[in-house]
Motif scaffolding. Structure first.
Motif, PDB file in Angstrom:
ATOM      1  N   MET A  38      28.491  -2.123 -31.961  1.00 37.59           N
ATOM      2  CA  MET A  38      27.481  -2.965 -32.597  1.00 37.59           C
ATOM      3  C   MET A  38      28.043  -3.985 -33.588  1.00 37.59           C
ATOM      4  O   MET A  38      27.394  -4.991 -33.862  1.00 37.59           O
ATOM      5  CB  MET A  38      26.445  -2.094 -33.313  1.00 37.59           C
ATOM      6  CG  MET A  38      25.504  -1.368 -32.384  1.00 37.59           C
ATOM      7  SD  MET A  38      24.578  -2.500 -31.301  1.00 37.59           S
ATOM      8  CE  MET A  38      23.660  -3.489 -32.503  1.00 37.59           C
ATOM      9  N   ALA A  39      29.230  -3.744 -34.147  1.00 37.67           N
ATOM     10  CA  ALA A  39      29.766  -4.673 -35.148  1.00 37.67           C
ATOM     11  C   ALA A  39      29.848  -6.115 -34.634  1.00 37.67           C
ATOM     12  O   ALA A  39      29.401  -7.051 -35.323  1.00 37.67           O
ATOM     13  CB  ALA A  39      31.132  -4.189 -35.644  1.00 37.67           C
ATOM     14  N   PRO A  40      30.396  -6.366 -33.419  1.00 36.41           N
ATOM     15  CA  PRO A  40      30.429  -7.760 -32.938  1.00 36.41           C
ATOM     16  C   PRO A  40      29.034  -8.336 -32.701  1.00 36.41           C
ATOM     17  O   PRO A  40      28.820  -9.540 -32.883  1.00 36.41           O
ATOM     18  CB  PRO A  40      31.208  -7.654 -31.612  1.00 36.41           C
ATOM     19  CG  PRO A  40      31.954  -6.364 -31.691  1.00 36.41           C
ATOM     20  CD  PRO A  40      31.081  -5.449 -32.490  1.00 36.41           C
ATOM     21  N   VAL A  41      28.096  -7.475 -32.280  1.00 38.86           N
ATOM     22  CA  VAL A  41      26.729  -7.938 -32.024  1.00 38.86           C
ATOM     23  C   VAL A  41      26.080  -8.423 -33.321  1.00 38.86           C
ATOM     24  O   VAL A  41      25.497  -9.512 -33.376  1.00 38.86           O
ATOM     25  CB  VAL A  41      25.883  -6.808 -31.396  1.00 38.86           C
ATOM     26  CG1 VAL A  41      24.434  -7.263 -31.214  1.00 38.86           C
ATOM     27  CG2 VAL A  41      26.469  -6.383 -30.054  1.00 38.86           C
ATOM     28  N   TRP A  42      26.202  -7.626 -34.387  1.00 40.77           N
ATOM     29  CA  TRP A  42      25.643  -8.026 -35.680  1.00 40.77           C
ATOM     30  C   TRP A  42      26.317  -9.298 -36.197  1.00 40.77           C
ATOM     31  O   TRP A  42      25.656 -10.166 -36.779  1.00 40.77           O
ATOM     32  CB  TRP A  42      25.824  -6.909 -36.709  1.00 40.77           C
ATOM     33  CG  TRP A  42      24.956  -5.705 -36.490  1.00 40.77           C
ATOM     34  CD1 TRP A  42      25.371  -4.434 -36.223  1.00 40.77           C
ATOM     35  CD2 TRP A  42      23.524  -5.638 -36.536  1.00 40.77           C
ATOM     36  NE1 TRP A  42      24.301  -3.587 -36.094  1.00 40.77           N
ATOM     37  CE2 TRP A  42      23.152  -4.299 -36.279  1.00 40.77           C
ATOM     38  CE3 TRP A  42      22.529  -6.580 -36.759  1.00 40.77           C
ATOM     39  CZ2 TRP A  42      21.825  -3.881 -36.249  1.00 40.77           C
ATOM     40  CZ3 TRP A  42      21.202  -6.167 -36.727  1.00 40.77           C
ATOM     41  CH2 TRP A  42      20.868  -4.834 -36.479  1.00 40.77           C
ATOM     42  N   GLY A  43      27.620  -9.390 -35.994  1.00 38.90           N
ATOM     43  CA  GLY A  43      28.336 -10.581 -36.449  1.00 38.90           C
ATOM     44  C   GLY A  43      27.821 -11.846 -35.782  1.00 38.90           C
ATOM     45  O   GLY A  43      27.591 -12.867 -36.438  1.00 38.90           O
ATOM     46  N   ARG A  44      27.622 -11.782 -34.458  1.00 40.20           N
ATOM     47  CA  ARG A  44      27.107 -12.956 -33.739  1.00 40.20           C
ATOM     48  C   ARG A  44      25.673 -13.271 -34.172  1.00 40.20           C
ATOM     49  O   ARG A  44      25.303 -14.439 -34.315  1.00 40.20           O
ATOM     50  CB  ARG A  44      27.176 -12.713 -32.230  1.00 40.20           C
ATOM     51  CG  ARG A  44      28.592 -12.718 -31.658  1.00 40.20           C
ATOM     52  CD  ARG A  44      28.580 -12.813 -30.147  1.00 40.20           C
ATOM     53  NE  ARG A  44      27.894 -11.691 -29.527  1.00 40.20           N
ATOM     54  CZ  ARG A  44      28.493 -10.547 -29.169  1.00 40.20           C
ATOM     55  NH1 ARG A  44      29.790 -10.391 -29.394  1.00 40.20           N
ATOM     56  NH2 ARG A  44      27.805  -9.575 -28.600  1.00 40.20           N
ATOM     57  N   TRP A  45      24.872 -12.236 -34.382  1.00 39.11           N
ATOM     58  CA  TRP A  45      23.498 -12.461 -34.817  1.00 39.11           C
ATOM     59  C   TRP A  45      23.454 -13.107 -36.196  1.00 39.11           C
ATOM     60  O   TRP A  45      22.559 -13.896 -36.486  1.00 39.11           O
ATOM     61  CB  TRP A  45      22.721 -11.141 -34.816  1.00 39.11           C
ATOM     62  CG  TRP A  45      22.276 -10.734 -33.447  1.00 39.11           C
ATOM     63  CD1 TRP A  45      22.311 -11.497 -32.318  1.00 39.11           C
ATOM     64  CD2 TRP A  45      21.741  -9.465 -33.068  1.00 39.11           C
ATOM     65  NE1 TRP A  45      21.835 -10.770 -31.243  1.00 39.11           N
ATOM     66  CE2 TRP A  45      21.476  -9.520 -31.669  1.00 39.11           C
ATOM     67  CE3 TRP A  45      21.467  -8.285 -33.733  1.00 39.11           C
ATOM     68  CZ2 TRP A  45      20.943  -8.456 -30.960  1.00 39.11           C
ATOM     69  CZ3 TRP A  45      20.934  -7.212 -33.033  1.00 39.11           C
ATOM     70  CH2 TRP A  45      20.677  -7.302 -31.659  1.00 39.11           C
ATOM     71  N   SER A  46      24.414 -12.777 -37.040  1.00 37.75           N
ATOM     72  CA  SER A  46      24.423 -13.402 -38.369  1.00 37.75           C
ATOM     73  C   SER A  46      24.715 -14.893 -38.268  1.00 37.75           C
ATOM     74  O   SER A  46      24.312 -15.672 -39.137  1.00 37.75           O
ATOM     75  CB  SER A  46      25.447 -12.711 -39.274  1.00 37.75           C
ATOM     76  OG  SER A  46      26.768 -13.126 -38.995  1.00 37.75           O
TER      77      SER A  46
END
Length: 402
Positions: A54-62
């Protein structure tokens, strides 16, 4: 220090405390529930897998939704996850549920904790990249590293204090802290426009200029996790300690290492002269020196010196690889790269416990020996690789840094 930096520091600190506050009480709680060590390992490992995914997913969403909204969602998710985890533990201890249902609910709840926690450090790291220029990037990332280090130290300490009331009490605190952090972020961090309005640009973790810093991150985090996982076994076997003496020594040693890490990053925040490569290379030498003392000096004092050197070394390497990765990509990819850094930390938390314990069963010196080799290979690779100039980045208006 401006209100944004204070808020970012507190946010990352709470996220790390939320991750670490479970660790000291998990073994006794698992045994109180009548479950096995395998169940404990499964619950923790799957939570780490969720973090890595999930870390890359949250980063892209930010990048597309904005840093502040993602941080707020992360804290709300942490609150809900901790409430579910705490209720499940309570129900199990009260014999209201048990067996496969209990294990399944604990895995789901711990997985949710792992899913939502990386939303905070990934977005916070990207926000720090937004409000710092190239010269101040390492100093800004040292703030993130110091928050991580303080959470690493304070999480188990907070758990130990509240566990004196009852084993489940640290989980209550784990649910309360995200609500406090949510209010802090809501009130203190100003509105922040998304960096990109459409789909975030793709980011390849193996691209030139970035992969080496992610490798440095992997080496750093695997070193830290290895010491946490096999350190107790190693010190007990090397010094013929009782379990009580081992726990006391490991707790003091990890606290010493954490304090050294926080102090080092505090100094780096005030003196942002060293750039990422220098931080990583000097830190690597100190980590190798620390692991060498663990291997060749069979004495408590020598081990404490090793803990200190290890803390200073990782305290330099952590902001080094975060800043280096940030400077290796464009402004529009800051959320994505922060997510990759978070994923590296999650992957380390999955790989290092399995690898280090397996190596320890073969030969007790192997875990620290392998850590030294990995760090050495990474440092040599960084020495012989020419620095790639980072893409042009645009820093946000200075008002955001206040």
């Amino acid at each position: 220090m401006g209100r944004v930096r204070v808020s970012i520091f507190f946010s990352v600190f709470v996220a790390m405390v939320g991750l670490m506050i479970i660790a000291p009480v998990m073994p006794p709680l698992i045994r109180e529930l009548g479950l096995s060590e395998t169940h404990s390992g499964l619950i923790i490992s799957l939570g780490s897998v969720a973090m890595a995914v999930m870390a890359p997913v949250w980063g892209r969403w930010s990048d597309t939704k904005g840093r502040k909204p993602v941080i707020l969602i992360g804290f709300l998710g942490m609150f809900v996850s901790y409430v579910l985890f705490t209720l499940t533990m309570y129900a199990g201890l009260a014999n209201l549920i048990g067996g496969s249902l209990l294990v399944t609910l604990l895995i789901v709840a711990r997985g949710m904790v792992g899913m939502f926690i990386p939303a905070v450090p990934s977005s916070a790291q990207a926000y720090m990249a937004d409000v710092t220029d190239e010269k101040g990037r390492a100093s800004g990332m040292a703030l993130i590293g110091a928050a991580n280090g303080m959470g690493l130290v304070m999480g188990p300490a907070i758990a130990g204090v509240f566990a004196l009331i009852g084993l489940i009490w640290p989980l209550y605190i784990g649910a309360l802290l995200p609500l406090i952090a949510f209010a802090v972020v809501l009130l203190l961090i100003p509105p922040h426009k998304p960096i990109v309005t459409e789909k975030a640009p793709k980011l390849n973790p193996f691209q030139k200029g970035l992969r080496l810093y992610l490798f440095a991150g992997l080496a750093t985090m695997m070193s830290i996790v290895t010491l946490q996982v096999v350190g107790g076994f190693y010190f007990q076997d090397q010094l013929s300690l009782t379990t009580t003496e081992t726990a006391r020594m490991l707790s003091f040693g990890m606290m010493l290492s954490g304090i050294a890490m926080i102090f080092t990053q505090g100094v780096q925040m005030k003196n942002p002269k060293w750039q990422p490569r220098s931080l990583i290379l000097v830190g690597s030498l100190l980590v190798i020196a620390g692991t060498s003392l663990f291997l060749f000096v069979i004495h408590a004092v020598g081990f404490y010196i090793a803990f200190f050197l290890f803390g200073v070394g990782t305290g330099l390497m952590m902001p080094g690889f975060m800043a280096g990765a940030s400077l290796a990509v464009s402004r529009e990819q800051q959320g994505g790269v922060a997510g990759l850094v978070g994923a590296v930390q999650g992957v380390s938390a999955v790989i290092a416990p399995i690898l280090s314990t397996s190596l320890y069963q073969l030969e007790k010196h192997l875990p620290f020996g392998v850590v030294s080799v990995v760090v050495l290979v990474m440092a040599i690779t960084m020495l012989v690789t020419k620095a790639k100039s980072a893409p042009a980045t645009t820093v946000l208006a200075t008002k955001h840094s206040e």
